[in-house]
Write an enzyme that holds these catalytic residues in place. Structure first.
Site, PDB file in Angstrom:
ATOM      1  N   TRP A   1     -31.803  43.661  60.028  1.00 54.53           N
ATOM      2  CA  TRP A   1     -31.623  42.695  61.090  1.00 54.53           C
ATOM      3  C   TRP A   1     -30.812  43.264  62.251  1.00 54.53           C
ATOM      4  CZ3 TRP A   1     -34.770  38.919  60.991  1.00 54.53           C
ATOM      5  CH2 TRP A   1     -35.123  38.291  59.800  1.00 54.53           C
TER       6      TRP A   1
ATOM      7  N   GLU B   1     -31.430  34.654  51.196  1.00 57.17           N
ATOM      8  CA  GLU B   1     -31.096  33.294  50.728  1.00 57.17           C
ATOM      9  C   GLU B   1     -31.927  32.887  49.524  1.00 57.17           C
ATOM     10  OE1 GLU B   1     -31.515  34.281  53.816  1.00 57.17           O
ATOM     11  OE2 GLU B   1     -30.263  33.212  55.257  1.00 57.17           O
TER      12      GLU B   1
ATOM     13  N   LYS C   1     -36.033  42.082  63.592  1.00 58.56           N
ATOM     14  CA  LYS C   1     -36.038  42.846  62.346  1.00 58.56           C
ATOM     15  C   LYS C   1     -36.672  44.206  62.569  1.00 58.56           C
ATOM     16  CE  LYS C   1     -35.594  41.874  57.644  1.00 58.56           C
ATOM     17  NZ  LYS C   1     -36.056  41.316  56.394  1.00 58.56           N
TER      18      LYS C   1
ATOM     19  N   THR D   1     -26.221  38.137  54.950  1.00 57.41           N
ATOM     20  CA  THR D   1     -27.399  38.360  55.772  1.00 57.41           C
ATOM     21  C   THR D   1     -27.016  38.241  57.239  1.00 57.41           C
ATOM     22  OG1 THR D   1     -29.589  37.566  56.392  1.00 57.41           O
ATOM     23  CG2 THR D   1     -28.087  35.900  55.532  1.00 57.41           C
TER      24      THR D   1
END
Ligand code: AMP
Length: 548
Positions: free
Chosen positions: A450, A333, A445, A188
């Site tokens: 991202w 996550e 975002k 991420t």
């Protein structure tokens, strides 16, 4: 002494999902729109056989348990075969987001120490460029058939995926091992600093797949035809390749063909009933359908998440097309599902407007995840729908730490350790409906992807005329957020907005370049000298972007 149960306890392994689908839904179709342009028809039996061949092929290439098999690929049957073939044989499937800048891809592949890289033909030019920089990759595999292999390539020893599989028998028994073994990795960029890897286990993946299929979650059944628009490189397409195997439904994979027309034709042609994706993907589809005065004949419900679903989009899907929108929230996550917005029996009796407001929230947790909102001292706040605090979670499919990072990201709530801070700010009402109200993490975002504000700031700071630079999110009607560069010039320096934007060319992916620049006399700082980005964000949130 406690009495132990007398039940079987096979480990929860990803291969068991595929074995189940093969045995009980073997003839159910898996349809892929491929990079080659054709519509490929397969089924769970065939995908299971090819996954076993893939496992044999990876072993023949010298892969050993724990080795990482990376992908740069769209949603398609070959990607599924790599998912199951690698994880099922105790290798680790590492899906890389091909939309990242080549340097980020190289960094991520080296950090994960990928051993094999499998990629779609779309990414051949990219892989030709970065191959010499991938320090640990021993084998490059083009995900295509012999007939579509390039005549010449800059990648020495490039292998053909279908050839590798055809050389194997498929007579392979999925091994049994500890269910806590790593199954896949997803990086991420939604954190500060370099991207971080979330390492899922077989156990967490199987439990997430079970929970995701529940009626108050994605409500998947064997009667569904599921088309994940969400890419398989975005948190394993939100677990759908696994949940689809649990229920044994028809699965439709759109490949790179994500424009409104291609998607509509695939939805109709394959009788898709359920889909999932970030808000921006629906814009193209809805525009196409509206412009051509079309209607969906089988599409009944969709999960929208990854970014807040705009109420107008939800309304249009519901009222113009009769499609149920399930607003969901989660994170890489969290594998990713945390909450979904589905009404309870009591709420179904509320006036329409109140129901709508609830559906626009991010919803309630599914069993397997717990959440809390806390103040800055780690004390939990009431669930009154008004108190707003830092959102923390814990559960079977929430990470305990990042890959290659020893320190624990977990914090305590009311003195109880073991909670993961999401970086989101939320309220929770008395019915447990969570609503994201803000974000404390310093990232942007855009269209569900991202953008690191730090990377953008570092580039701006390298410009000789820039004294200080901050990059913050500004609201955008299509992309939700877009980066805005706030600059303090050096005394006597002259530089224009255009010059600064041009400075980003070649230094970062085009879609990550800020949309606009504002020049300010100074950037506010905290007592410890940190830029007060939240203050800047409040100041410029409604800044009118030229792209809006
Ligand atoms: P990712 O790890 O890329 O899936 O991003 C996770 C983050 O995206 C969350 O921590 C939120 O900041 C944001 N996010 C995900 N879903 C939603 C949603 N439904 N509404 C608002 N923000 C969301």
């Amino acid at each position: 002494m406690a009495l132990m149960g007398r039940m079987m306890s096979d480990p929860l392994l990803i291969s068991s999902l595929l074995k189940h689908a093969e045995r009980h839904s073997g003839e159910t179709e898996i349809v892929s729109k491929r990079v080659e342009g054709d519509l490929h028809r397969s089924n769970w039996r065939e995908v299971a056989r090819r996954s076993r061949q893939a496992a044999q092929a990876f072993a023949r290439l010298g892969c050993e348990p724990g080795d990482r098999v990376a992908t740069l690929a769209w949603n398609g049957h070959r990607h599924m075969e790599i998912y199951y073939g690698s994880s099922g044989s105790a290798l680790v499937c590492h899906t890389i987001n091909p939309r990242l800048f080549p340097e980020q891809i190289v960094w991520i592949a080296n950090d994960a120490q990928d051993r094999v890289l499998c990629f779609d033909a779309t990414f051949l030019p990219l892989v030709e460029k970065i191959a010499p920089l991938l320090k640990t990759v021993k084998h490059f595999v083009l995900m295509t058939s012999r007939a579509h292999m390039p005549a010449s390539t800059g990648i020495p020893g490039l292998l053909c995926f279908d050839d590798l599989l055809d050389a194997e028998t498929g007579n392979y028994v999925w091994p049994q091992f500890d269910e806590n073994t790593a199954s896949s990795i997803c990086y991420t960029s939604g954190t500060t600093g370099n991207p971080k890897g979330a390492v899922y286990s077989h156990r967490s993946t199987v439990l997430h797949a079970y929970a995701a299929a529940l009626p108050d979650a994605m409500d998947c059944s064997s009667r569904d035809v599921i088309l994940p628009v969400v890419p398989m490189f975005h948190v394993n397409a939100w677990g759908l390749p696994y949940s689809a195997a649990i229920v044994g439904c028809k699965f439709v994979l759109p490949g790179p063909h994500l424009d409104g027309k291609s998607l509509f034709e695939l939805f109709e042609g394959e009788k898709v009933s359920f889909s999932a994706g970030v808000p921006t993907v629906w814009l193209g589809l809805l525009n196409y359908v509206k412009a051509n005065n079309l209607k969906f004949s089988t599409f009944k419900r969709t999960v929208i998440g990854g970014s807040a679903c705009p109420p107008a989009m939800m309304k249009s899907l519901q009222e113009d097309f009769g499609i149920e929108v399930i607003h969901a929230w989660g994170m890489t996550e969290m594998s990713p599902l945390g909450t979904l917005s589905k009404l309870t029996t009591r709420q179904l009796g509320l006036p329409h407007e109140q129901q709508q407001r609830l559906l626009e929230k991010q919803g309630r947790v599914i069993y397997g995840v717990d959440m809390a909102i806390i103040d800055d001292d780690g004390r939990s706040l009431p669930w009154d729908g008004v108190s707003s605090g830092n959102l923390v979670v814990r559960g079977h499919w929430v990470i305990a730490r990042y890959f290659n990072h020893d320190e624990s990201p977990l914090i305590s709530v009311d003195g109880e350790p073991g909670w993961f801070p999401t970086g989101d700010v939320a309220t929770i009402d008395a019915d447990g409906f969570m609503q994201i109200t803000d974000r404390s993490k310093d990232v942007i975002k855009s269209g569900g992807e991202w953008i690191s504000s730090i990377d953008l700031e570092n580039i701006a700071m390298a410009h000789p005329a820039v004294h200080e630079a901050a990059v913050i999110a500004a609201r955008h009607p299509k992309w939700d957020e877009r980066p805005l560069l706030v600059v303090v010039k050096k005394p006597d320096a002259t530089v224009t907005r255009e010059e600064l934007l041009a400075f980003y060319d070649g230094r970062i992916a085009k879609w990550q370049i800020p949309d606009d620049v504002v020049f300010v006399a100074e950037i506010p700082h905290t007592a410890t000298g940190k830029m007060q980005k939240l203050k800047l964000r409040d100041q410029f949130l409604s800044h009118k972007l030229p792209t809006a």
